[in-house]
Design an enzyme around this catalytic site. Structure first.
Site, PDB file in Angstrom:
ATOM      1  CG  ASN A   1      53.693  43.930  34.027  1.00 40.01           C
ATOM      2  OD1 ASN A   1      54.341  44.883  34.452  1.00 40.01           O
ATOM      3  ND2 ASN A   1      53.186  43.874  32.808  1.00 40.01           N
TER       4      ASN A   1
ATOM      5  CB  SER B   1      48.269  52.028  33.513  1.00 42.61           C
ATOM      6  OG  SER B   1      48.367  50.933  32.652  1.00 42.61           O
TER       7      SER B   1
ATOM      8  NE  ARG C   1      37.893  43.827  33.424  1.00 43.57           N
ATOM      9  CZ  ARG C   1      39.129  43.596  33.858  1.00 43.57           C
ATOM     10  NH1 ARG C   1      39.307  42.887  34.955  1.00 43.57           N
ATOM     11  NH2 ARG C   1      40.169  44.078  33.214  1.00 43.57           N
TER      12      ARG C   1
ATOM     13  CB  SER D   1      11.570  88.759  63.261  1.00 43.24           C
ATOM     14  OG  SER D   1      12.665  88.701  64.139  1.00 43.24           O
TER      15      SER D   1
ATOM     16  CB  ALA E   1      14.210  85.126  63.201  1.00 38.17           C
TER      17      ALA E   1
ATOM     18  CG  ASN F   1      20.524  91.792  64.106  1.00 33.76           C
ATOM     19  OD1 ASN F   1      21.312  90.997  64.587  1.00 33.76           O
ATOM     20  ND2 ASN F   1      19.212  91.609  64.126  1.00 33.76           N
TER      21      ASN F   1
ATOM     22  N   GLY G   1      49.932  39.910  34.753  1.00 31.24           N
ATOM     23  CA  GLY G   1      51.004  39.180  34.086  1.00 31.24           C
ATOM     24  C   GLY G   1      52.045  38.715  35.101  1.00 31.24           C
TER      25      GLY G   1
HETATM   26  C1  UD1 Z   1      48.333  44.743  31.490  1.00 27.83           C
HETATM   27  C2  UD1 Z   1      49.592  43.893  31.323  1.00 27.83           C
HETATM   28  C3  UD1 Z   1      49.717  42.961  32.516  1.00 27.83           C
HETATM   29  C4  UD1 Z   1      49.764  43.776  33.793  1.00 27.83           C
HETATM   30  C5  UD1 Z   1      48.567  44.706  33.874  1.00 27.83           C
HETATM   31  C6  UD1 Z   1      48.755  45.665  35.032  1.00 27.83           C
HETATM   32  C7  UD1 Z   1      49.875  43.583  28.940  1.00 27.83           C
HETATM   33  C8  UD1 Z   1      49.740  42.656  27.807  1.00 27.83           C
HETATM   34  N1  UD1 Z   1      49.489  43.133  30.121  1.00 27.83           N
HETATM   35  O1  UD1 Z   1      47.236  43.855  31.464  1.00 27.83           O
HETATM   36  O2  UD1 Z   1      50.907  42.212  32.412  1.00 27.83           O
HETATM   37  O3  UD1 Z   1      49.795  42.893  34.891  1.00 27.83           O
HETATM   38  O4  UD1 Z   1      48.426  45.477  32.682  1.00 27.83           O
HETATM   39  O5  UD1 Z   1      47.621  46.462  35.195  1.00 27.83           O
HETATM   40  O6  UD1 Z   1      50.352  44.670  28.761  1.00 27.83           O
HETATM   41  N2  UD1 Z   1      45.345  49.956  26.570  1.00 27.83           N
HETATM   42  C9  UD1 Z   1      45.369  50.734  25.445  1.00 27.83           C
HETATM   43  N3  UD1 Z   1      45.247  50.141  24.230  1.00 27.83           N
HETATM   44  C10 UD1 Z   1      45.137  48.806  24.088  1.00 27.83           C
HETATM   45  C11 UD1 Z   1      45.107  48.005  25.257  1.00 27.83           C
HETATM   46  C12 UD1 Z   1      45.215  48.612  26.486  1.00 27.83           C
HETATM   47  O7  UD1 Z   1      45.486  51.947  25.525  1.00 27.83           O
HETATM   48  O8  UD1 Z   1      45.049  48.348  22.951  1.00 27.83           O
HETATM   49  C13 UD1 Z   1      45.465  50.609  27.881  1.00 27.83           C
HETATM   50  C14 UD1 Z   1      44.236  50.435  28.736  1.00 27.83           C
HETATM   51  O9  UD1 Z   1      43.304  51.478  28.519  1.00 27.83           O
HETATM   52  C15 UD1 Z   1      44.815  50.475  30.142  1.00 27.83           C
HETATM   53  C16 UD1 Z   1      46.227  49.917  29.966  1.00 27.83           C
HETATM   54  O10 UD1 Z   1      46.521  50.031  28.580  1.00 27.83           O
HETATM   55  O11 UD1 Z   1      44.916  51.779  30.631  1.00 27.83           O
HETATM   56  C17 UD1 Z   1      46.326  48.465  30.410  1.00 27.83           C
HETATM   57  O12 UD1 Z   1      45.454  47.710  29.580  1.00 27.83           O
HETATM   58  P1  UD1 Z   1      44.595  46.539  30.180  1.00 27.83           P
HETATM   59  O13 UD1 Z   1      43.708  46.005  29.106  1.00 27.83           O
HETATM   60  O14 UD1 Z   1      43.962  46.941  31.445  1.00 27.83           O
HETATM   61  O15 UD1 Z   1      45.741  45.475  30.417  1.00 27.83           O
HETATM   62  P2  UD1 Z   1      45.686  44.292  31.414  1.00 27.83           P
HETATM   63  O16 UD1 Z   1      44.930  43.190  30.814  1.00 27.83           O
HETATM   64  O17 UD1 Z   1      45.251  44.807  32.724  1.00 27.83           O
HETATM   65 MG    MG Z   2      44.196  46.695  33.507  1.00 27.87          MG
END
Ligand code: UD1
Ligand code: MG
Length: 468
Positions: A173, A107, A17, A411, A386, A383, A144
């Site tokens: 979450n 994260s 995104r 200058s 200019a 000095n 979540g």
């Molecule tokens: C996740 C949580 C959600 C929470 C939210 C908070 C799960 C299933 N859901 O959702 O409950 O409210 O975060 O921000 O965990 N990532 C990986 N590998 C993967 C998938 C994700 O490294 O296979 C990493 C992403 O790069 C990111 C983080 O994990 O940094 C969260 O992943 P993202 O896809 O953003 O999860 P959400 O859908 O936001």
């Molecule tokens: Mg996320």
């Protein structure tokens, strides 16, 4: 007994995104890549190991972290295919095979999470093997949902898997957890992918703990603290995170004794260091590793990057400094540009529309107007008039100009480098200096002036004849 701490940072996702060629976690907030925030937090937590789960652009992300934290105990676990957050954590299992203690799951895209919030989670969780951080949001959006049974957290349900009743829950979450290492990896191995996205969900850990009779603790924060946990998923989120980070930095420095005339218009890098009694006027931008000593006053619209500013310096409006050192009592600008390697010794003065580069101005030296001084050493008290220009470049190579202490450059002088002007020497205005000037000498290179008496009247007479 203090338990050992490890941190796993989930950052394998692409961040679709963001609509960017660059991995999401390399985008910056307050001058720092998103991925650096959880690493920095991990160090503050005293983590003995930091495992980054990387996928998209993993080489670039790893290089960025290693460059910023060369001594941190960072390991990389590769998640080649993003099969979900639980799968991502399992990718860190091998790296933590012999680890016992608490694993903090962070994260890569939550830059404004504060240490005090993690500490509050710890305090709320006690010795529960699973602790989850939640936030209360007016618009719970795609987060979540915390589903409770008799008040206790029983499961986390992703928005896409929610019933309409669950969707209305405003406790969500934050994606930040503390889990006992042994329980974590055992439980995750049993997580399936029977959900709307067909992914392995880390959030299923909560239901798994419940089923196994393992205690689950949670802390739900609200207000500004909840906002600090919101992740960066798109550019609007990035701007919101930047605004929160800036707000926190401004408050921190004002609390430390910095005056900000219009705080909302001041932009700070997380590495900036400010002494008390520094004044920042509106629209000041401080980037990189900029340090400002007490009593310095930075006027409106100045931008300082990786620069060191001494006590009581005045940086006048609209000046740009990049990699400059400005010692105590100097005055710079308005509209001056000090580029990399510019050093102004105590009490030196650089005025409007002056550009310097790889140049040292000795104590009390002055270049007050309209000059370019590059690859030069200017002695104390000299000095520079200019419009003086050091011609430091012959189209291929750069050459140095040396100007002795107390010298006076008239200058509109061009100093064709390599060239030296000795101590106390004078250069007449309008000179082109191509050879060294001995100390105490006067150099003149301009054409002698000639006056032609009565010339104007004779010209007017000629012109009148032509018109007739
Ligand atoms: C996740 C949580 C959600 C929470 C939210 C908070 C799960 C299933 N859901 O959702 O409950 O409210 O975060 O921000 O965990 N990532 C990986 N590998 C993967 C998938 C994700 O490294 O296979 C990493 C992403 O790069 C990111 C983080 O994990 O940094 C969260 O992943 P993202 O896809 O953003 O999860 P959400 O859908 O936001
Ligand atoms: Mg996320």
């Amino acid at each position: 007994m203090i338990r050992d701490r490890a941190v796993v940072v989930l950052a394998a996702g692409k961040g679709t995104r963001m609509r960017s060629a660059r991995s999401k976690v390399l985008h910056e907030v307050a001058g720092q890549a998103l991925i650096h925030y959880p690493v920095s937090l991990a160090l503050s937590l005293g983590a003995s190991r930091i495992v980054l789960v990387l996928g998209h652009q993993r080489a670039e992300v790893e290089a960025s972290v290693r460059a910023a934290f060369p001594d941190a105990p960072v390991e990389v676990a590769v998640q080649a295919e993003q099969l979900g957050t639980a799968h991502a954590v399992l990718c860190a299992r091998a790296a933590l095979a012999d680890f016992e203690g608490d694993v903090y799951l962070l994260s890569g895209d939550v830059p404004t999470l504060a240490l005090r919030t993690v500490a509050a989670l710890d305090a709320a969780a006690g010795d529960a093997p699973v602790a989850v951080l939640g936030m209360r949001l007016d618009e719970p959006a795609a987060y979540g949902r915390f589903v409770r049974a008799d008040g206790a957290l029983s499961q986390i349900v992703e928005a896409r898997d929610c019933t309409p009743d669950q969707l209305a829950i405003d406790e969500v979450n934050a994606g930040i957890y503390r889990v006992d290492a042994r329980f974590l990896f055992d439980a995750l191995a049993g997580v399936g992918r029977d959900n709307a996205q067909g992914e392995f969900y880390l959030t299923d850990l909560v239901a798994a703990a419940r089923a196994a009779g393992v205690a689950v603790a949670d802390l739900v924060v609200s207000g500004d603290e909840a906002a600090s946990l919101t992740g960066v998923n798109d550019r609007a989120d990035l701007a919101a995170a930047e605004a929160r980070a800036q707000q926190a930095l401004r408050q921190q420095w004002m609390a430390a004794g910095v005056t900000m005339v219009d705080p909302a218009s001041v932009w700070l890098d997380h590495r900036v260091q400010l002494a008390s009694d520094v004044t920042l006027e509106p629209d000041v931008t401080l980037q990189g590793q900029t340090t400002i000593a007490s009593g310095a006053h930075i006027e409106r619209g100045a931008r300082l990057t990786d620069s060191v500013i001494g006590a009581d310096v005045r940086i006048r409006g609209g000046s740009y400094l990049e990699g400059a050192v400005v010692e105590a009592g100097c005055v710079v600008g308005p509209y001056a540009r000090l580029r990399e390697g510019s050093v102004l010794r105590e009490g030196a003065k650089v005025g409007n529309f002056v550009e310097t580069k790889k140049t040292e101005l000795g104590a009390g030296a002055k270049a007050s107007h309209l000059s370019y001084i590059g690859d030069a050493a200017v002695g104390a008290g000299a000095n520079i008039g200019a419009g003086t220009i050091t011609c430091n470049y012959d189209g291929v190579r750069k050459f140095r100009t040396e100007i002795g202490a107390g010298a006076f450059i008239g200058s509109d002088t061009q100093l064709v480098a390599p060239v030296r002007v000795g101590e106390g020497a004078f250069v007449g205005a309008g000179s082109t200096v191509t050879g060294d000037v001995p100390a105490g000498a006067l150099a003149l290179s301009r054409t002698p002036q000639r006056n032609i008496d009565g010339w104007v009247a004779r010209k007017q007479a000629r012109d009148a004849k032509k018109e007739a």
